[in-house]
Enzyme design. Structure first.
Site, PDB file in Angstrom:
ATOM      1  N   ILE A   8      70.853  18.811 147.886  1.00 56.59           N
ATOM      2  CA  ILE A   8      70.458  19.574 149.121  1.00 56.59           C
ATOM      3  C   ILE A   8      70.085  21.005 148.867  1.00 56.59           C
ATOM      4  O   ILE A   8      71.109  21.725 148.423  1.00 56.59           O
ATOM      5  CB  ILE A   8      71.654  19.311 150.040  1.00 56.59           C
ATOM      6  CG1 ILE A   8      71.811  17.944 150.349  1.00 56.59           C
ATOM      7  CG2 ILE A   8      71.287  20.295 151.290  1.00 56.59           C
ATOM      8  CD1 ILE A   8      73.199  17.610 151.380  1.00 56.59           C
ATOM      9  N   THR A  11      65.932  24.963 151.716  1.00 54.88           N
ATOM     10  CA  THR A  11      64.937  24.324 152.687  1.00 54.88           C
ATOM     11  C   THR A  11      64.983  22.887 152.819  1.00 54.88           C
ATOM     12  O   THR A  11      64.753  22.265 153.967  1.00 54.88           O
ATOM     13  CB  THR A  11      63.669  25.111 152.230  1.00 54.88           C
ATOM     14  OG1 THR A  11      63.656  26.352 152.012  1.00 54.88           O
ATOM     15  CG2 THR A  11      62.515  24.783 153.113  1.00 54.88           C
ATOM     16  N   TYR A  85      78.444  30.411 130.812  1.00 55.26           N
ATOM     17  CA  TYR A  85      78.483  31.336 131.907  1.00 55.26           C
ATOM     18  C   TYR A  85      79.531  31.759 132.264  1.00 55.26           C
ATOM     19  O   TYR A  85      80.812  31.202 132.239  1.00 55.26           O
ATOM     20  CB  TYR A  85      77.983  30.454 133.229  1.00 55.26           C
ATOM     21  CG  TYR A  85      77.111  31.127 134.379  1.00 55.26           C
ATOM     22  CD1 TYR A  85      75.785  31.731 134.091  1.00 55.26           C
ATOM     23  CD2 TYR A  85      77.554  31.449 135.504  1.00 55.26           C
ATOM     24  CE1 TYR A  85      75.115  32.250 134.867  1.00 55.26           C
ATOM     25  CE2 TYR A  85      77.138  32.156 136.509  1.00 55.26           C
ATOM     26  CZ  TYR A  85      76.012  32.791 136.324  1.00 55.26           C
ATOM     27  OH  TYR A  85      75.099  33.324 137.329  1.00 55.26           O
ATOM     28  N   ASP A  94      72.638  23.414 141.653  1.00 49.58           N
ATOM     29  CA  ASP A  94      71.322  23.381 141.479  1.00 49.58           C
ATOM     30  C   ASP A  94      70.754  23.727 140.081  1.00 49.58           C
ATOM     31  O   ASP A  94      70.024  22.924 139.024  1.00 49.58           O
ATOM     32  CB  ASP A  94      70.346  23.534 142.483  1.00 49.58           C
ATOM     33  CG  ASP A  94      70.325  25.111 142.892  1.00 49.58           C
ATOM     34  OD1 ASP A  94      71.268  25.739 142.696  1.00 49.58           O
ATOM     35  OD2 ASP A  94      69.428  25.521 143.531  1.00 49.58           O
ATOM     36  N   ARG A  95      71.232  24.750 139.449  1.00 48.83           N
ATOM     37  CA  ARG A  95      70.889  25.506 138.388  1.00 48.83           C
ATOM     38  C   ARG A  95      71.391  24.638 137.192  1.00 48.83           C
ATOM     39  O   ARG A  95      70.909  24.352 136.198  1.00 48.83           O
ATOM     40  CB  ARG A  95      71.442  26.984 138.393  1.00 48.83           C
ATOM     41  CG  ARG A  95      70.532  27.903 139.296  1.00 48.83           C
ATOM     42  CD  ARG A  95      71.192  29.382 139.186  1.00 48.83           C
ATOM     43  NE  ARG A  95      70.928  30.253 137.866  1.00 48.83           N
ATOM     44  CZ  ARG A  95      71.468  31.263 137.351  1.00 48.83           C
ATOM     45  NH1 ARG A  95      72.488  31.804 138.341  1.00 48.83           N
ATOM     46  NH2 ARG A  95      71.257  31.707 136.465  1.00 48.83           N
ATOM     47  N   THR A 171      44.577  44.176 154.604  1.00 44.40           N
ATOM     48  CA  THR A 171      46.113  44.045 154.637  1.00 44.40           C
ATOM     49  C   THR A 171      46.423  42.823 154.110  1.00 44.40           C
ATOM     50  O   THR A 171      47.243  42.604 153.286  1.00 44.40           O
ATOM     51  CB  THR A 171      46.561  44.456 156.069  1.00 44.40           C
ATOM     52  OG1 THR A 171      46.327  45.606 156.247  1.00 44.40           O
ATOM     53  CG2 THR A 171      48.087  44.143 155.973  1.00 44.40           C
TER      54      THR A 171
END
Length: 246
Positions: A8, A11, A85, A94-95, A171
């Site tokens: 999940i 988005t 880490y 997710d990482r 622009t």
């Protein structure tokens, strides 16, 4: 019997079924809840389940615990990679799943994982499965939204994958150049920096905007090292199931 793997994101959500290590079925949806999940997986013969989520409680965890052999995924799970880490409790799931997936897919190789989603993450894992961290950067759509939100006159734009010019002449094209060329320069800069230390590195691309980076890098000096693995997070989650059940 299948493994149910759920990712999940900010988005979209992915719901996948694996037969051992073969991805057999994949659904990408905007929102997922127990009722919607039940419809997707009805009569599928599922034994194990795992989930990675960056959102607040969706009610899915209780559903998974009641119906399957559910493995709670967290960065405290050990034995998959050597996680150095400093604050593993703050590391995005997710990482973590992506580097676990990279360690399996590219066994023995140094690998830079570029996950191009709502945010872009750059995570490096070496051939001995050592992971120290990486970088987090605003994603492509986030950059367009930020320029519109925090200025008085800039319009809200969306990515244009066919845009190739180096310089904008109005622009709209100036914004396209700033965001999309800026991202190209950013990703090439990260890769060049890692390559200076790890010249035999693999670059693994995943995430919703991976196609943009794949197109850009195919025309670069790094093209031979780029491998698109769109389901890398799912693969990593499935490997966690195998690690704790085999």
């Amino acid at each position: 019997m299948y493994n149910l793997v759920i990712d999940i994101g900010n988005t979209f959500s992915k719901v996948a079924l694996f037969d051992k290590r073969e991805l057999c079925e994949l659904h990408i949806v905007r929102d997922i809840d127990p009722k919607a999940l039940s419809t997707l997986i009805s009569d599928k013969g599922i034994s194990n389940a795992i989930m990675s989520t960056v959102r607040p409680d969706t009610g899915l965890e209780d559903f998974l615990e009641k119906n399957f052999k559910y493995l709670e995924f967290s960065t405290s799970l050990t034995g998959l990679i050597n996680n150095h880490y400093k604050t593993p409790q703050t590391l995005g799931l997710d990482r973590y799943a992506a580097v676990v997936g990279a360690a399996y897919v590219f066994q023995g190789a140094n690998c830079l994982v570029i996950d191009a989603g709502t945010c872009i993450t750059y995570d490096f894992i070496d051939g001995n499965k050592n992971y120290y961290g990486g970088s987090i950067s605003p994603g492509m759509n986030m950059r367009y939204k930020a320029m519109h939100t925090f200025t008085g006159k800039l319009p809200l734009l969306y990515p244009d994958l066919d845009y190739r010019a180096e310089m904008g002449n109005d622009t709209r094209t100036s914004m396209l150049s700033g965001v999309q060329n800026g991202l190209r320069y950013e990703v090439e800069g990260f890769i060049r920096s890692y390559f200076s230390t790890y010249p035999n590195m693999v670059i693994a691309l995943c995430g919703g905007d991976a196609d943009f980076f794949d197109r850009q890098l195919k025309n670069s000096i790094f093209a031979q090292s780029v491998k698109a693995v769109p389901d890398l997070v799912l693969i990593g989650l499935n490997e966690v199931i195998h690690h704790y059940n085999d």
